[in-house]
Design a protein around this motif. Structure first.
Motif: not given
Ligand code: GLA
Length: 708
Positions: A313, A344, A388, A453, A457, A490, A492-493
């Motif tokens: 990423w 992604d 991902w 992963k 989001n 995950c 967005s973290g």
């Molecule tokens: C989110 C995840 C990131 C990454 C992006 C990809 O923000 O937290 O680590 O994978 O999506 O779009």
């Protein structure tokens, strides 16, 4: 004075919990703390807590107990909220539960409360489990003739033992998870809830309470990946016996959870509250880690060593091609990575984050011969391959949405507000889950994918707890079809981290923020509740894309080593020296991961607020990470005192290479730190080691080996 029919004590190894059971009335907590001696007189224990009424209290002081209700003058929030619809109107229904029966064992009790008029009964189960963590869960049944709706049902209501008069609560935001605030537990109490279909960044599903006099700490967590509600209500008016009430449970909207007339079909919380007490925060962390390692993380004992990741990423973003990915994989392998994760951008028309979620087919533009040539390349380099996905989502600009515009969560004839250009699929529809299962399962079946992963989001709207239950079912189904595949959660973290998701995944992504000055704080906070092997921790780029800060490779690498280590940066942008430093830390991680991922975690304290430390002890070895994030007021920092060692044993102490360049200049007798100093555990824990810890971005690893 209320007279109990029976006292029941539950004992763990170091914890006891005592309840007073008032048949026909309720059940109350009498004791929660260090294990009581076997002969403790429980009646006397209860009597020692009781007081007579004061001038402005009801004559019979209400007992909120384990299932508080608005009755007998109690003013707090009930554990159960019931509504009834009649003639298009909604009415709140007052309950009147009585303790009907109970069964108990040494470490377990199940209590049944009955509202005879409504024909509703509640079962609460309390169990002391691995690590002495106490779990609370509940189920509610309606065997009457009327249909109701549940608006709340908190499996935990705890009368907080008054010695816990301070709390640490957590708050956060994207890229800034788990900020701690410690304060007095005052009359204002505490309240936090999430409303976006996942715990989110607000951190209220985790809580600590403290006895400042002794250092004793209590931690609580709701093991649920949907919305939570946590509240502490102080009893400032004396509406009961002065103890504040901690309540934790799911957060529902009215109408979301029917409690229909059916004696068999109860509404289960489908989650537990986990609660633990310990003499200090390190021991508390170890208790939660034990619960996770033994009871929560599926097949934890069989997990292989946690491989070093390189994730594409931060290196490539959406700028993907087979050639670029192969080149990145070459660099990854040269640094010592063991797993290459394609983030992604690999599917459908996904060339930016506004499009194509839902189209889970390999993009033929990027990969004319599919993913297999890349995967083969990765394998030839000795790494395995990860991918991902964000399965719960759909982009309006996608084939899936064009074909099934109704598959997303929405309100009829209302706008469908997007977030990050995406909508959420309605997992309550069987067809949607079947479709996702088929897509993901064929991806996994057709490719050698070792790791997913699993991202999420955006907020879920309209939210529903059933969405979370269906997510669990989908992951469970996928895991049983592909048991060898590891999954990371995950959002967005760290937007969806909890023991519910961890019961079916292998690690979490604690934050999108890889800036080591932030990351060291974030990992320390999560590690209060989560063992290091589930905390993904990557070396990011410099300057950091989120904070803009430049940091040196030595500091980034040392911080990332404490956790499940990886790289999330472009090795081509690193100097040769930076690569050497990174590769050396990856080698160190491989040497120490067994210790880190099986051992006991200790939090190291230091008088300088900029200095923090963590240490893991396991069998005859220990590894500590000490970091300085600020610029110290004193040149000669106080020694760092270690923890968790055998006082009488001798340890050989070394500072593993590489060293932080500037700070290393101030080491007296550097060769002695390479050869090793032999000291007792007592000396190391009492006096500690005087290390140069003056400058920001200074980190030291301290390795210890027991020699006698
Ligand atoms: C989110 C995840 C990131 C990454 C992006 C990809 O923000 O937290 O680590 O994978 O999506 O779009």
């Amino acid at each position: 004075m209320r007279k109990a029919h029976e006292y029941v004590r539950l004992d763990g190894q170091a914890t006891s919990l005592v309840l007073a059971l008032y048949g026909g009335q309720g059940a109350d907590l009498v004791y929660l703390g260090a294990r009581l001696p076997d002969g403790e007189d429980l009646g006397a224990l209860c009597a020692a807590q009781q007081r007579s009424v004061h001038e402005n209290q009801p004559d019979i002081v209400p007992m909120p107990g384990l299932l508080p209700e608005r009755k007998a003058g109690w003013k707090g929030t009930p554990a159960v909220g019931l509504m009834e619809r009649r003639a298009e109107r909604i009415y709140e229904v007052q309950t009147d539960f009585e303790l009907a029966n109970w069964t108990s064992d040494k470490n377990y009790i199940r209590l049944t409360f009955m509202d005879a008029a409504l024909n509703i009964h509640v079962q609460l189960a309390i169990e002391i489990r691995s690590g002495d963590v106490i779990t609370f869960d509940g189920c509610i049944f309606n065997s009457g003739a009327r249909d109701f709706e549940l608006t709340r049902f908190a499996p935990l209501t705890l009368a907080i033992p008054p010695r816990f008069c301070e709390l640490t609560h957590f708050s956060g935001r994207w890229a800034g998870e788990m900020r701690e605030t410690r304060r007095a537990l005052g009359v204002e109490g505490y309240a936090s809830q999430s409303t976006a279909g996942k715990p989110g960044f607000a951190g209220g599903n985790w809580l600590l309470l403290h006895d400042p006099a002794s250092g004793e700490a209590m931690g609580a967590h709701l093991a649920w990946s949907g919305d939570y509600e946590t509240r502490i209500e102080a009893d400032q008016h004396g509406s009961s016996d002065g103890r504040a009430q901690l309540q934790m449970g799911q957060n529902w909207d009215c109408g979301e959870v029917p409690l229909t007339s059916d004696p068999e079909l109860g509404v289960n919380n489908s989650c537990k509250v986990c609660l633990a007490l310990a003499p200090d925060r390190s021991t508390l962390a170890q208790k939660f880690h034990t619960l996770l390692r033994r009871d929560v993380l599926a097949d934890r004992k069989a997990w292989p060593a946690r491989k070093v990741h390189l994730n594409s990423w931060e290196a490539l973003g959406f700028d993907l091609s087979e050639a670029k990915l192969k080149a990145l994989a070459d660099d990854a392998a040269a640094l010592g990575a063991e797993r290459f994760v394609l983030d992604d951008g690999w599917f459908g028309g996904r060339r930016n984050d506004r499009t194509s979620l839902g189209d889970w087919t390999v993009s033929s533009d990027l990969f004319p011969s599919g993913l297999t040539p890349l995967i083969d390349h990765v394998h030839a380099l000795g790494m395995d391959f990860g991918l991902w996905v964000e399965p719960e989502m759909v982009s309006p600009d996608s084939d899936l949405y064009r074909e099934h515009p109704d598959w997303c969560l929405h309100k009829e004839s209302k706008d469908r507000p997007t977030m990050r250009g995406q909508l959420v699929l309605d997992l309550r529809r069987e067809k949607v889950c079947d479709h996702l299962f088929a897509k993901l399962s064929s991806l996994l079946g057709e490719h050698a994918i070792a790791y997913l992963k699993w991202d999420h989001n955006r907020d879920v709207f309209p939210r529903s707890h059933a969405q979370t239950e269906r997510l669990y079912a989908l992951i469970d189904r996928l895991r049983s079809a592909h048991p060898e595949v590891e999954i990371e959660s995950c959002a967005s973290g760290g937007g969806r981290i909890d023991y519910g998701i961890l019961a079916r995944t292998h690690r979490v992504w604690p934050s999108d923020n890889n800036d080591p000055l932030e990351r060291v704080r974030i990992i320390r906070a999560w590690s209060q509740f989560l063992p290091l092997e589930v905390l993904g921790n990557h070396v990011g780029p410099s300057p950091n894309p989120i904070t803009g800060r430049r940091t040196c490779m030595d500091f980034r690498s040392k911080v990332a080593l404490f956790g499940h280590m990886g790289i999330e940066a472009d090795p081509r942008a690193m100097s040769a020296e930076e690569r050497t430093v990174l590769a050396a830390h990856i080698a160190l991680y491989k040497n120490w991961r067994d210790t880190q991922h099986s051992g006991d975690l200790w939090r190291l304290e230091h008088p300088d607020a900029g200095v923090g430390g963590m240490m893991v002890t396991h069998e005859n070895k220990a590894l500590a990470l000490v970091t300085q994030t600020g610029f110290a007021a004193h040149f000669d920092a106080a020694p760092i005192r270690l923890a968790g060692l055998d006082a009488a044993s001798q340890y050989c102490v070394t500072l593993p290479d590489p060293w932080p360049a500037k700070a290393a200049n101030y080491l007296a007798g550097p060769e002695r730190w390479r050869e090793g100093l032999t000291l007792t555990g007592r000396a190391l824990m009492t006096q500690g080691l005087a290390l140069p810890l003056t400058h920001p971005e200074t980190a030291w690893l301290i390795a210890l080996e027991k020699v006698s």
